[in-house]
Design a protein around this motif. Structure first.
Motif, PDB file in Angstrom:
ATOM      1  N   ASN A  12      36.357   5.221  -1.750  1.00 59.93           N
ATOM      2  CA  ASN A  12      36.562   4.041  -2.593  1.00 59.93           C
ATOM      3  C   ASN A  12      35.230   3.377  -2.927  1.00 59.93           C
ATOM      4  O   ASN A  12      35.035   2.890  -4.047  1.00 59.93           O
ATOM      5  CB  ASN A  12      37.530   3.054  -1.937  1.00 59.93           C
ATOM      6  N   ASN A  13      34.293   3.362  -1.975  1.00 60.78           N
ATOM      7  CA  ASN A  13      32.955   2.829  -2.258  1.00 60.78           C
ATOM      8  C   ASN A  13      32.243   3.660  -3.322  1.00 60.78           C
ATOM      9  O   ASN A  13      31.504   3.130  -4.145  1.00 60.78           O
ATOM     10  CB  ASN A  13      32.104   2.775  -0.990  1.00 60.78           C
ATOM     11  N   GLN A  14      32.500   4.975  -3.299  1.00 60.63           N
ATOM     12  CA  GLN A  14      31.888   5.851  -4.299  1.00 60.63           C
ATOM     13  C   GLN A  14      32.445   5.557  -5.691  1.00 60.63           C
ATOM     14  O   GLN A  14      31.719   5.609  -6.681  1.00 60.63           O
ATOM     15  CB  GLN A  14      32.105   7.329  -3.932  1.00 60.63           C
ATOM     16  N   ILE A  15      33.715   5.218  -5.753  1.00 60.52           N
ATOM     17  CA  ILE A  15      34.318   4.826  -7.032  1.00 60.52           C
ATOM     18  C   ILE A  15      33.577   3.608  -7.592  1.00 60.52           C
ATOM     19  O   ILE A  15      33.270   3.553  -8.785  1.00 60.52           O
ATOM     20  CB  ILE A  15      35.828   4.545  -6.869  1.00 60.52           C
ATOM     21  N   LYS A  57      37.210  11.425 -11.311  1.00 62.55           N
ATOM     22  CA  LYS A  57      37.397  12.531 -10.362  1.00 62.55           C
ATOM     23  C   LYS A  57      37.640  11.997  -8.952  1.00 62.55           C
ATOM     24  O   LYS A  57      38.504  12.498  -8.231  1.00 62.55           O
ATOM     25  CB  LYS A  57      36.186  13.469 -10.363  1.00 62.55           C
ATOM     26  N   PHE A  58      36.878  10.989  -8.563  1.00 68.01           N
ATOM     27  CA  PHE A  58      37.079  10.399  -7.234  1.00 68.01           C
ATOM     28  C   PHE A  58      38.440   9.703  -7.144  1.00 68.01           C
ATOM     29  O   PHE A  58      39.135   9.825  -6.136  1.00 68.01           O
ATOM     30  CB  PHE A  58      35.953   9.422  -6.881  1.00 68.01           C
ATOM     31  N   LEU A  62      41.296  11.021  -4.536  1.00 71.54           N
ATOM     32  CA  LEU A  62      41.777  10.103  -3.512  1.00 71.54           C
ATOM     33  C   LEU A  62      43.287   9.886  -3.638  1.00 71.54           C
ATOM     34  O   LEU A  62      44.013   9.918  -2.641  1.00 71.54           O
ATOM     35  CB  LEU A  62      41.016   8.785  -3.607  1.00 71.54           C
ATOM     36  N   ASN A  63      43.759   9.690  -4.849  1.00 71.96           N
ATOM     37  CA  ASN A  63      45.203   9.506  -5.052  1.00 71.96           C
ATOM     38  C   ASN A  63      45.986  10.770  -4.700  1.00 71.96           C
ATOM     39  O   ASN A  63      47.067  10.687  -4.110  1.00 71.96           O
ATOM     40  CB  ASN A  63      45.498   9.090  -6.494  1.00 71.96           C
ATOM     41  N   THR A  70      41.202   2.490  -5.022  1.00 70.12           N
ATOM     42  CA  THR A  70      41.109   1.085  -5.411  1.00 70.12           C
ATOM     43  C   THR A  70      40.227   1.003  -6.645  1.00 70.12           C
ATOM     44  O   THR A  70      39.088   1.468  -6.628  1.00 70.12           O
ATOM     45  CB  THR A  70      40.492   0.246  -4.268  1.00 70.12           C
ATOM     46  N   ILE A  71      40.749   0.396  -7.704  1.00 72.68           N
ATOM     47  CA  ILE A  71      39.972   0.255  -8.932  1.00 72.68           C
ATOM     48  C   ILE A  71      39.105  -0.999  -8.790  1.00 72.68           C
ATOM     49  O   ILE A  71      39.623  -2.095  -8.588  1.00 72.68           O
ATOM     50  CB  ILE A  71      40.897   0.149 -10.167  1.00 72.68           C
ATOM     51  N   PRO A  72      37.791  -0.833  -8.889  1.00 69.35           N
ATOM     52  CA  PRO A  72      36.889  -1.949  -8.595  1.00 69.35           C
ATOM     53  C   PRO A  72      36.641  -2.872  -9.776  1.00 69.35           C
ATOM     54  O   PRO A  72      36.766  -2.487 -10.933  1.00 69.35           O
ATOM     55  CB  PRO A  72      35.590  -1.229  -8.235  1.00 69.35           C
TER      56      PRO A  72
END
Length: 166
Positions: A12-15, A57-58, A62-63, A70-72
């Motif tokens: 999620n941090n990478q997103i 892609k991330f 993840l999904n 988590t959409i940031p």
């Protein structure tokens, strides 16, 4: 599939990093466009699209593994730059940050024996080698060609050619 909370957090941090990179490149493209660097604008618009595709892609990975992406919220990037060279340097710094974060996820996946995440990240490891090399090569052009107006114009043309290659 089960994924650890630690890996989920890192993904999620990478997103967030990919979203911020896409937004930063969009701001760079806009600045280049209004400053008259047409080739660089095309290059950075393409970079922005590429980073958004990495973010997706991330999210999808993840999904698909049950991690719930988590959409940031996206932070506002700088809208003004000192020079074309400074945009390239900022982009390289950003790519180095992304590389470091991907390596941290790879290391976690290895420790946790999370083979699917490790395999998923292989493409990103190779992609980051290409990304860093691309920006390093462009920065070398400033040393090789120069920083006067004609040299910067030539580098702008080179960036435009790079935009059409990717």
């Amino acid at each position: 599939m089960k994924i650890s909370q630690n890996t989920k957090k890192l993904l999620n941090n990478q997103i967030v990093l990919e979203a911020n990179a896409a937004n930063s490149y969009l701001a760079m493209a806009s600045w280049c466009e209004i400053t008259g660097y047409v080739g660089a604008a095309s290059f950075f618009y393409a970079q922005s699209d590429e980073e958004r595709s990495h973010m997706l892609k991330f999210i999808r990975y993840l999904n698909n593994i049950g991690g719930n992406a988590t959409i940031p919220a996206i932070k506002s990037p700088p809208n003004s730059f000192k020079s074309l060279e400074s945009t390239i340097r900022a982009a390289l710094n950003n790519e180095q940050l992304v590389t470091k974060a991907i390596y941290a996820i790879v290391e976690t996946a290895q420790k946790e024996k999370d083979h699917s995440t490790h395999t998923f990240l292989d493409w990103f490891v190779n992609e980051q080698v290409e990304e860093e090399k691309k920006f390093e090569t462009v920065l070398q052009k400033f040393d090789l060609i120069g920083r006067d107006k004609i040299a910067v114009h030539e580098i702008d043309k080179i960036l435009g050619e790079l935009a059409t290659k990717d």
